[in-house]
Scaffold this active site. Structure first.
Site, PDB file in Angstrom:
ATOM      1  N   HIS A 133       0.929  -1.248   0.093  1.00  0.00           N
ATOM      2  CA  HIS A 133      -0.074  -0.072  -0.136  1.00  0.00           C
ATOM      3  C   HIS A 133       0.731   1.247  -0.321  1.00  0.00           C
ATOM      4  CE1 HIS A 133      -3.399  -2.585   0.157  1.00  0.00           C
ATOM      5  NE2 HIS A 133      -3.628  -2.684   1.506  1.00  0.00           N
ATOM      6  N   HIS A 207      -9.726   2.004   0.497  1.00  0.00           N
ATOM      7  CA  HIS A 207      -9.779   1.018   1.145  1.00  0.00           C
ATOM      8  C   HIS A 207     -10.824   0.998   2.307  1.00  0.00           C
ATOM      9  CE1 HIS A 207      -7.717  -2.255   3.481  1.00  0.00           C
ATOM     10  NE2 HIS A 207      -6.785  -2.396   2.407  1.00  0.00           N
ATOM     11  N   SER A 208     -12.132   1.421   2.005  1.00  0.00           N
ATOM     12  CA  SER A 208     -12.970   1.489   3.131  1.00  0.00           C
ATOM     13  C   SER A 208     -13.348   0.092   3.615  1.00  0.00           C
ATOM     14  CB  SER A 208     -14.505   1.855   2.516  1.00  0.00           C
ATOM     15  OG  SER A 208     -14.439   3.353   2.691  1.00  0.00           O
ATOM     16  N   GLU A 344     -11.309  -3.836  -2.863  1.00  0.00           N
ATOM     17  CA  GLU A 344     -10.225  -2.767  -3.341  1.00  0.00           C
ATOM     18  C   GLU A 344     -10.122  -3.116  -4.958  1.00  0.00           C
ATOM     19  OE1 GLU A 344      -6.807  -3.433  -0.572  1.00  0.00           O
ATOM     20  OE2 GLU A 344      -8.510  -4.454   0.150  1.00  0.00           O
TER      21      GLU A 344
HETATM   22  C1  BGC Z   1      -4.502  -6.457   2.609  1.00  0.00           C
HETATM   23  C2  BGC Z   1      -4.346  -7.198   3.565  1.00  0.00           C
HETATM   24  C3  BGC Z   1      -4.263  -6.082   4.844  1.00  0.00           C
HETATM   25  C4  BGC Z   1      -5.182  -5.097   4.937  1.00  0.00           C
HETATM   26  C5  BGC Z   1      -4.764  -3.822   5.927  1.00  0.00           C
HETATM   27  C6  BGC Z   1      -5.462  -5.414   2.474  1.00  0.00           C
HETATM   28  O1  BGC Z   1      -5.608  -4.590   1.373  1.00  0.00           O
HETATM   29  O2  BGC Z   1      -4.603  -7.294   1.442  1.00  0.00           O
HETATM   30  O3  BGC Z   1      -3.268  -8.155   3.683  1.00  0.00           O
HETATM   31  O4  BGC Z   1      -4.107  -6.808   6.149  1.00  0.00           O
HETATM   32  O5  BGC Z   1      -5.264  -4.270   3.511  1.00  0.00           O
HETATM   33  O6  BGC Z   1      -3.697  -3.701   5.824  1.00  0.00           O
END
Ligand code: BGC
Length: 382
Positions: A133, A207-208, A344
């Site tokens: 991310h 990421h909601s 997502e």
């Molecule tokens: C990931 C997870 C992660 C989460 C929060 C998601 O997009 O795929 O592995 O734990 O985000 O961090």
């Protein structure tokens, strides 16, 4: 009818349509309040977008985070259906990307390395041995410039950010724009665009953590999910795709017929064991770049339903596996395991190292542009 009468009739109809539109436009609004200061002294604000029907989303320019999203249930009662906090400090203390804009690269890049035009770039490693991310300080932790935008069909907020060459190891100055619109049809539309002054990689997402029964009101295992995907990308133990595009047929990843998220989540299936539940990218059916419906979720107690529309080739289903009750959110609600799910929309994880996956390279002079819409409705309305 005589021609003159037809003309009068047409004029009156047009005037009425115009008035109706003006009324809808007049009701939708954006208001702004302070949300506190970041540790480096920047002001964060919170914007409330309200549409003509009273649905409402709150977005802070810190991380472009959607902190709350209130949409009606089957009786017209508004409830907040995303996990999050009501104050900046809680976000600053750390959280698993609740409601945030994710970039420069959403999801994982193996070992935080990729090669572009023969040059190897080293990124921050922040998830085991991998990059996740956008790194240590991704787009979820920066302060964006924000300005409300006039739109005819709802309320909108434009966020911009200049992501400098070298930040978190990525090449090129990336100029990013994200426009959130809450339309009068109860859609949360996210329009992402970016340009660069040097070839680079980009993969933006949102990421909601949704819970259509209301945030904090139990787990999401009874939500019924349909995903328009015939294949998914299995991963290794570090959640990096192996490169295989596996058919969902006969596996717990087959959501081509609506099934509850919980129905098969504890099956003895290697991919579910590795992800501690669903934490996988689906290979969406349909053409990249075409806005199409890729998922639908419904929750029977509230009657709420959500469709996901996107131009993207992939979508991560994350079933909130790592929530563990250590975070207390809005209204004192404790977020236990699987209290929220994320959808997502994205390019596949680790694409910069997987030449067979659709490319995430953005060339100098080209424009990155994707659209995702979360569309809310109700079933069984009275
Ligand atoms: C990931 C997870 C992660 C989460 C929060 C998601 O997009 O795929 O592995 O734990 O985000 O961090």
């Amino acid at each position: 009818m005589k021609p003159v009468k037809v003309l009068y009739f047409a004029l009156i109809c047009s005037a009425m349509i115009l008035l109706l539109n003006l009324n809808a436009y007049g009701q939708a609004k954006v208001t702004k309040e302070g949300f506190g200061k970041t540790p480096d002294g920047q002001d964060a604000d919170i914007y409330t977008l309200t549409n003509s029907g009273g649905a409402e989303v709150k977005i802070t320019n810190y991380g472009g985070i959607v902190t709350s999203l209130r949409v009606p249930d089957r009786n017209g009662k508004l409830d907040d259906i995303v996990l999050g906090f009501d104050n900046l400090d809680a976000y600053l203390k750390g959280h698993p990307y609740f409601g945030a804009i994710i970039g420069r690269y959403g999801n994982r890049i193996a070992k935080g390395r990729f090669t572009l035009h023969g040059v190897e770039y080293k990124l921050a490693v922040n998830n085991g041995e991998n990059h996740l991310h956008g790194g240590t300080k991704g787009f979820d932790k920066v302060v964006w410039n924000a300005k409300p935008r006039k739109v005819a069909n709802g309320a909108a907020l434009e966020l911009t950010y200049l992501n400098k060459d070298g930040e978190e190891g990525y090449p090129g100055n990336l100029s990013v724009k994200v426009v959130y619109t809450l339309t009068n049809a109860n859609e949360l539309k996210i329009d992402y665009s970016a340009t660069t002054d040097k070839d680079t990689v980009v993969n933006l997402t949102h990421h909601s953590y949704f819970n259509l029964a209301g945030q904090g009101n139990g787990d999401i295992l009874n939500h019924r999910l349909f995903v328009n995907a015939a294949r998914f990308t299995p991963t290794d133990a570090g959640s990096i795709p192996t490169g295989e595009l596996r058919s969902v047929r006969g596996t717990p990843f087959d959501f081509t017929r609506a099934t509850t998220i919980g129905a098969r989540i504890n099956q003895d299936y290697e991919q579910l064991r590795l992800g501690k539940g669903y934490d996988h990218n689906f290979v969406l059916n349909g053409k990249i770049g075409t806005l199409r419906r890729v998922a639908r979720v419904s929750e029977s107690t509230s009657g709420r339903a959500m469709e996901v529309w996107t131009t993207e080739p992939g979508m991560q289903l994350y079933s909130g596996n790592f929530l563990d009750g250590t975070l207390t959110g809005k209204d004192g609600k404790v977020y236990q395991q699987r209290y929220g799910f994320c959808l997502e929309t994205q390019h596949y994880p680790d694409s910069p190292n997987k030449p067979k996956f659709p490319t995430t390279v953005l060339r100098k002079g080209d424009r990155y542009h994707t659209i995702t819409i979360y569309k809310f409705s109700v079933r069984g309305a009275k």
